[in-house]
Write an enzyme that holds these catalytic residues in place. Structure first.
Site, mmCIF file in Angstrom:
data_model
loop_
_atom_site.group_PDB
_atom_site.id
_atom_site.type_symbol
_atom_site.label_atom_id
_atom_site.label_comp_id
_atom_site.label_asym_id
_atom_site.label_seq_id
_atom_site.Cartn_x
_atom_site.Cartn_y
_atom_site.Cartn_z
ATOM 1 N N ASP A 329 49.002 49.652 41.173
ATOM 2 C CA ASP A 329 48.069 49.920 41.855
ATOM 3 C C ASP A 329 47.963 51.043 43.124
ATOM 4 O OD1 ASP A 329 45.244 49.965 42.460
ATOM 5 O OD2 ASP A 329 44.946 48.406 43.165
ATOM 6 N N LYS A 356 49.920 56.060 48.912
ATOM 7 C CA LYS A 356 49.686 54.782 48.599
ATOM 8 C C LYS A 356 51.081 53.806 48.479
ATOM 9 C CE LYS A 356 46.607 51.228 47.164
ATOM 10 N NZ LYS A 356 45.498 50.984 45.659
ATOM 11 N N MET A 693 22.134 42.784 42.251
ATOM 12 C CA MET A 693 23.005 41.649 41.796
ATOM 13 C C MET A 693 23.117 41.935 40.093
ATOM 14 S SD MET A 693 25.250 39.101 41.187
ATOM 15 C CE MET A 693 25.650 38.559 39.439
#
Length: 740
Positions: A329, A356, A693
């Site tokens: 990731d 990252k 939701m």
């Protein structure tokens, strides 16, 4: 338009005064924006034109009225309530005394930058079904301003053009190619000439993620000018261009069409008007497990890459892949900064990124040529980079296919989306650094109960923070390294956050300051000024100011609000201000409950903009948080096997938004009886879709929902019993017997 303190006869007078106040904003000369130079100078130092202030995205201001000699006098000027409790990640723009910024869902706010008075507010009326799509909250990282227009992308992927003076929508464009897939938009809009450029997110989502792309729209009309895909389409689909034909050779031609490829461009854009190049970084492959999709080279182009496109056509100019074969990731979506650096006696136009993956990259921005890269934080996923190409050599320490591995940096990155700042006076880059790891687990080979729980979640990275308990996790994931073993490998805390000053020429740390947050990516971005200052907000509510040259901590202000965004500085009528958006959320709310040391744990999560000036007052803190006690839960007749299955389904589908503890989303252990009664209708029927939701009927079966409900009830009983025992202990009475 919303008017404040304007009633009756005063309405027209107020409108007229407002029109005069906004006249500079409405007619601001385009030549000023076009005159951005490579060194980052602008003709209007009092303004902040782009999310990074200048064309170079430096997050640096030439203002110096607030400086290292007087910053101890910095205090509260004003605050503005954003009207939400979701995460805030935007850096505001300021144009001639008017502040314009974005918030959750893609709301836009125009504010008097000297008083905090609202001028107008824009509600994008985003589709509530899109609330399920972002991996990391309903955040938005900023607006763009051009020729009297404000541009913003709402979370449902629509690009909106607004009149800067009134907030009236001029046009909108749907940027999403397939709404059946979990696309969303959380990034800032960037200007490239007369085009608005925007990417999207969704590479971390279920259903095999999404296929990344970047789109450019004419600012005047909203017409799509071009679109560039970052990864190939489904096997057998003809490539859109030469770039996709090349990329296809690095993916498995027999991969499942369910895997969309990822590579989304959800942040980290820049534009060079002289080269007419648009730059952006791309995210991880989808899925994480490259064994399912990668070809013989294992590169999976153009994921985890820095890409340059010709702004006129959208055609590929060059690319540089920072992490070929990424399965940790390691997105390359961090902010990109342009500069001219003196390297080995030659001035070169470069593009820089604190990636990252833990390395700081310096590339030639004309050609993409690799110049240099060095680790700015602890790294063990590679044994080193090729000195000529920068291609990494993956290490055995990061091979989680062979068993659980503790990989540095973590999936949160050595540096994430939080902006870094380049100060041309000191020549230093100021990087919010995360020194933390992830214990990566192959869920196909895991010795526990969680096995490849859906078509996407084939791997999992767990933070070994203070809550990490290898013994408790063993039934779920099999044997994992314990904290003592992990700690023995490092002489520092397992999770640290730091502000580091980095020399991009020498590629070395000049100074560092560890913040008191230490909460795996909860701290905010950086901003520096000609006053020899670096500003940063932190997850524990502190607003910190450092000396840019030495790193000395000069000022700390406790705001009582969690800060993720980078600050902004500007001047109105000769007075310099510093402002920052505050609000808990983003990635933080999806990785566990709010840490006890966070301001958002002590105070209510009041999302606001806080402005400071010299000789200001004390920052008013939000009201104290009052946690409701646990109610007695309903009876739980589920079997242990059902509860275990519910736990697995909860981890796979619910945990990225819901933590069973204090958070910005409801603590599901405290559900009312009414909510328990509606639980199935909420998850399968979308009873709460208007509140964000959305239904999960396309992913979860009725049995799955029953098991998730049973798991939550089981956790509710645990918390309720602990609460009652604690109350009895304090009173000296015997704890009451509880029957489930």
């Amino acid at each position: 338009m919303r008017m404040t303190s304007c009633t009756g006869r005063l309405l027209w007078a107020c409108f007229t005064a407002l029109a005069f106040a906004l006249a500079p904003l409405l007619s601001y000369a385009a030549e000023d924006l076009e005159s951005f130079k490579a060194e980052g100078a602008t003709p209007s130092p009092q303004n902040w034109f782009t999310v990074g202030r200048d064309q170079n995205q430096s997050y640096y201001s030439p203002l110096a009225s607030i400086n290292a000699g007087n910053v101890t006098r910095l205090g509260f000027a004003w605050a503005y309530d954003l009207g939400t409790t979701r995460g805030q990640e935007a850096t505001p723009l300021v144009v001639d005394g008017v502040m314009i910024t974005s918030g959750a869902w893609g709301y836009v706010y125009a504010i008097d930058a000297s008083t905090g008075r609202e001028i107008w507010r824009f509600d994008p009326k985003a589709d509530p079904r899109a609330a399920r799509n972002p991996c990391c909250d309903l955040v938005n990282r900023g607006v763009a301003f051009w020729k009297g227009r404000v541009l913003v992308a709402s979370v449902d992927g629509r690009l909106h053009a607004l009149d800067a003076g009134t907030g009236k929508e001029l046009w909108s464009a749907d940027t999403i190619v397939d709404h059946k897939l979990p696309y969303s938009s959380t990034g800032a809009v960037y200007i490239a000439g007369d085009l608005a450029v925007i990417g999207n997110s969704g590479a971390d989502m279920d259903k095999g993620g999404v296929r990344g792309y970047v789109s450019a729209y004419e600012i005047e009309t909203g017409r799509l000018a071009w679109r560039f895909y970052t990864v190939p389409g489904a096997p057998g689909q003809p490539p859109e261009d030469e770039a996709m034909a090349l990329a296809a050779t690095t993916w498995n031609p027999d991969r499942s069409p369910d895997y969309q490829g990822g590579g989304t461009a959800w942040d980290g854009f820049a534009y060079d008007p002289d080269l007419r190049l648009v730059f952006f970084g791309t995210a991880n492959p989808a899925p994480y497990d490259l064994r399912l999709v990668a070809g013989p080279s294992k590169d999976a182009l153009y994921t985890a890459s820095i890409v340059a496109l010709h702004a006129d056509t959208g055609r590929l100019a060059w690319h540089y892949q920072t992490t070929p074969g990424d399965h940790w990731d390691f997105d390359a979506t961090q902010k990109l900064v342009l500069a001219d650096l003196r390297l080995r006696g030659v001035t070169r136009s470069v593009i820089m990124q604190a990636n990252k993956n833990g390395f700081f990259y310096v590339l030639d921005r004309r050609t993409g040529e690799f110049i240099s890269a060095k680790p700015y934080t602890f790294v063990n996923w590679t044994s080193g980079l090729d000195s000529r190409t920068g291609r990494p050599r993956p290490s055995d320490d990061a091979d989680w296919y062979s068993g659980p591995k503790n990989v540095y940096p973590s999936w949160a990155g050595g540096h994430s989306w939080q902006p870094m700042s380049f100060n041309p006076v000191t020549g230093l880059i100021y990087i919010p650094v995360i020194d933390a790891s992830s214990v990566w687990i192959d869920l196909q080979q895991s010795g526990g109960r969680v096995r490849f729980v859906n078509s996407f979640l084939s791997a999992l990275g767990i933070f070994p923070d203070d809550s990490y308990d290898a013994a408790a996790l063993k039934p779920l994931f099999g044997p994992l390294p314990d904290r003592r073993t992990l700690q023995a490998a490092r002489k520092v805390k397992l999770v640290r956050e730091l502000m580091r000053a980095w020399d991009p020429v020498a590629q070395e740390i000049v100074w560092e300051q560890e913040t008191s947050s230490g909460m795996r990516g909860y701290d905010g971005g950086a901003m520096s000024t000609a006053g020899n200052l670096v500003f940063q907000g932190c997850g524990n509510g502190e607003f910190r100011v450092y000396a840019a040259d030495t790193g000395k901590l000069l000022k700390t202000i406790q705001t009582g609000s969690h800060i993720m965004a980078a600050p902004v500085t500007y001047a109105v009528d000769g007075v310099q201000y510093v402002a920052v958006q505050t609000g808990y959320g983003g990635t933080a709310f999806g990785v566990g409950e709010i840490p006890p040391s966070s301001a958002a744990r002590k105070f209510q999560n009041s999302n606001r903009i806080i402005a400071f000036k010299l000789d200001g007052g004390l920052v008013p803190t939000p009201a104290l948080r009052r946690d409701e006690p646990f109610r007695r839960p309903p009876a739980n007749n589920a079997t242990p096997a059902d509860i275990q299955s519910g736990e697995i389904a909860f981890i796979a589908q619910c945990s990225r938004c819901h933590a069973l503890g204090p958070n910005i989303t409801p603590d599901l252990r405290k559900m009312s009886q009414e909510t328990h009664n509606l639980f199935k209708d909420i998850l399968l029927g979308g009873a709460l879709a208007p509140m964000g939701m959305e239904a999960f009927g396309d992913i979860l079966s009725e049995r799955d929902v029953d098991n998730i409900h049973a798991y939550i009830i089981d956790k509710s009983w645990q918390a309720y019993r602990e609460q009652e025992a604690s109350k009895a202990s304090r009173s000296g009475a015997k704890a009451p017997k509880t029957i489930e």
